[in-house]
Design a protein around this motif. Structure first.
Motif, PDB file in Angstrom:
ATOM      1  N   LEU A  74       0.829  -1.206   0.000  1.00 38.19           N
ATOM      2  CA  LEU A  74       0.000   0.000   0.000  1.00 38.19           C
ATOM      3  C   LEU A  74       0.864   1.256   0.000  1.00 38.19           C
ATOM      4  CD1 LEU A  74      -2.745  -1.069   2.589  1.00 38.19           C
ATOM      5  CD2 LEU A  74      -3.040  -0.833   0.118  1.00 38.19           C
ATOM      6  N   GLN A  77       2.482   1.722  -3.397  1.00 39.92           N
ATOM      7  CA  GLN A  77       1.521   2.247  -4.350  1.00 39.92           C
ATOM      8  C   GLN A  77       1.244   3.723  -4.105  1.00 39.92           C
ATOM      9  OE1 GLN A  77      -0.548   0.571  -7.025  1.00 39.92           O
ATOM     10  NE2 GLN A  77       1.456  -0.387  -6.937  1.00 39.92           N
ATOM     11  N   ARG A  78       1.201   4.149  -2.840  1.00 43.89           N
ATOM     12  CA  ARG A  78       1.007   5.586  -2.559  1.00 43.89           C
ATOM     13  C   ARG A  78       2.131   6.399  -3.202  1.00 43.89           C
ATOM     14  NH1 ARG A  78      -2.736   7.887   0.903  1.00 43.89           N
ATOM     15  NH2 ARG A  78      -1.545   9.829   0.756  1.00 43.89           N
ATOM     16  N   CYS A 131      -7.709  -2.800  -7.894  1.00 41.10           N
ATOM     17  CA  CYS A 131      -7.550  -2.320  -6.515  1.00 41.10           C
ATOM     18  C   CYS A 131      -6.284  -2.882  -5.881  1.00 41.10           C
ATOM     19  CB  CYS A 131      -8.763  -2.715  -5.678  1.00 41.10           C
ATOM     20  SG  CYS A 131     -10.285  -1.886  -6.144  1.00 41.10           S
ATOM     21  N   GLU A 133      -3.448  -3.441  -7.299  1.00 44.95           N
ATOM     22  CA  GLU A 133      -2.241  -2.802  -7.843  1.00 44.95           C
ATOM     23  C   GLU A 133      -2.704  -1.674  -8.760  1.00 44.95           C
ATOM     24  OE1 GLU A 133       2.125  -3.013  -8.032  1.00 44.95           O
ATOM     25  OE2 GLU A 133       0.684  -4.162  -6.855  1.00 44.95           O
ATOM     26  N   TYR A 186      -5.651   2.599   0.914  1.00 47.58           N
ATOM     27  CA  TYR A 186      -4.497   3.387   0.499  1.00 47.58           C
ATOM     28  C   TYR A 186      -4.338   4.641   1.358  1.00 47.58           C
ATOM     29  CZ  TYR A 186      -3.832   0.397  -3.540  1.00 47.58           C
ATOM     30  OH  TYR A 186      -3.583  -0.689  -4.338  1.00 47.58           O
ATOM     31  N   LEU A 221      -8.717   8.988  -6.558  1.00 51.07           N
ATOM     32  CA  LEU A 221      -8.373   7.662  -7.091  1.00 51.07           C
ATOM     33  C   LEU A 221      -9.279   7.289  -8.254  1.00 51.07           C
ATOM     34  CD1 LEU A 221      -7.556   5.543  -3.906  1.00 51.07           C
ATOM     35  CD2 LEU A 221      -5.973   6.602  -5.523  1.00 51.07           C
TER      36      LEU A 221
END
Length: 404
Positions: A74, A77-78, A131, A133, A186, A221
């Motif tokens: 997570l 990804q942020r 969701c 990735e 996230y 998002l």
């Protein structure tokens, strides 16, 4: 792994401790050295989550590996999302218009409603693999063979091997419509963490937070996700049970939002919710205290239902934005529910989309699924004692007392 972890704990060591700085550093290495995580408000959620996991100390060895891997991903990804948004500021101009939020309580048929409506090609919805990735944004030209699909399917097979009863309680697939709770993760302000790790302290903390900014991040998002080219012809179709206690936040961020509510006898919501959450976090925890879990779920679910009724009364002047269905009707006559939703919101239901929904009902509708078996007593729930406590929810949604 679990045996080795238990042995290490018995001799006084604490392997695989979770630390925010270490997770961030690992995430930065995985993101090619990026260091900007974006809105710093996620930090409070990350810190509270780690504190809850460490202080309650429920996780087994596998659970600790899973938690460390999940939180690192997570964070990674942020970093990638923040950098992508920095390079493409025009994403913030993407339009999100008249989204539909499915806001029923947990265990009231929200998932099957989401999956059923997602058969309409006019809707855009978060996909499970997407969701898992988010970076880079989904490309419609390659989405059917994106390598992230295979990775998501592998992860789902692993989960199903560890929790074979999960599909009966909550069907999931890499290409299926997925919950917004995975997007909220996230921001590290998401109910999904309790379901995964039984972190009650974090879950209680989360109920006291102002989540408006989390919905602002969700909107960002959604803009990011559709910026790859797959935009809705009709609207976004969004779902997670905690939406039901955030109607005010949703309308604050998506002022033209529309809502579909599913409802059910509330004592069944509590008992079934205990079973689903327990099925998931039992992978990460040895010998859970099921009565303790039942007490927590009774409190958490009651609070969610109370807040929903409070908000529905607060926004009674927007009654035309809401359409409500009992779960049993969604089970016995789902296509009539679909027709009513489309008529209520002025959406055209084409014959092609109706046919796809009909096939879904025939093949995978709730009436054809493996039954989800659970007993309230296993979680220390006294239904006769709980019954009057939840009468407010029955009164609002017109749920009849069917006890003989």
């Amino acid at each position: 792994m679990n045996l080795a972890y238990r042995a290490a704990r018995r001799i006084g060591t604490h392997p695989m401790a979770l630390r925010a700085d270490a997770l961030k550093n690992r995430a930065s290495r995985g993101a090619g050295g990026l260091t900007d995580f974006g809105d710093p408000r996620f930090e409070a959620g990350l810190e509270q989550l780690i504190a809850s996991l460490e202080d309650e100390d429920r996780l087994n060895g596998f659970g600790r590996v899973m938690a460390g891997t999940h939180l690192t991903n997570l964070l990674r990804q942020r970093l990638l999302l923040t950098e992508h948004l920095r390079q493409h500021p025009e994403i913030r101009d993407e339009k999100i218009q008249r989204p539909i939020f499915i806001v029923g309580a947990p265990r009231t048929g929200t998932t099957v409603t989401h999956h059923l409506l997602s058969k309409d090609s006019g809707f855009r919805y978060p996909l499970t693999w997407e969701c898992d990735e988010l970076h880079p944004p989904l490309n419609p030209a390659t989405m059917d063979h994106d390598p992230r699909i295979a990775a998501s399917e592998k992860q789902i097979r692993r989960i199903m091997a560890l929790a074979p009863n999960l599909d009966a309680a909550h069907p999931v697939g890499a290409r299926e419509a997925q919950e917004c709770a995975l997007l909220h993760a996230y921001a590290f302000h998401s109910d999904t963490f309790h379901v995964m790790f039984n972190c009650q302290g974090y879950a209680r903390w989360l109920t006291r937070q102002d989540l408006r900014w989390v919905y602002e991040e969700e909107k960002l998002l959604l803009q990011y996700m559709q910026s790859g080219g797959l935009r809705p012809a009709t609207s976004w179709l969004l779902k997670t049970p905690p939406h039901m206690e955030n109607i005010d936040n949703i309308l604050g961020v998506f002022p033209d939002a529309r809502f579909v509510t599913t409802y059910r006898e509330p004592t069944e919501i509590v008992a079934s919710g205990c079973s689903l959450a327990g099925t998931v976090f039992h992978m990460a925890e040895d010998d859970p205290d099921w009565h303790d879990h039942g007490r927590f779920m009774r409190w958490r679910t009651t609070r969610m239902l109370e807040r929903n009724v409070e908000l529905r009364r607060q926004f009674a002047h927007l009654g035309d934005r809401f359409v409500d269905f009992p779960m049993q009707r969604m089970v016995s006559d789902p296509l009539s529910c679909v027709t009513e939703i489309y008529d209520h919101f002025g959406i055209e239901l084409t014959e092609s989309n109706r046919a796809k929904m009909s096939r879904f009902v025939d093949e995978r509708g709730m009436a054809n699924r493996k039954p989800h078996v659970y007993r309230a007593a296993d979680y220390g729930l006294d239904i006769d004692e709980l019954w009057p406590r939840l009468q407010f929810y029955r009164d609002f949604y017109g749920i009849e007392d069917t006890r003989s």
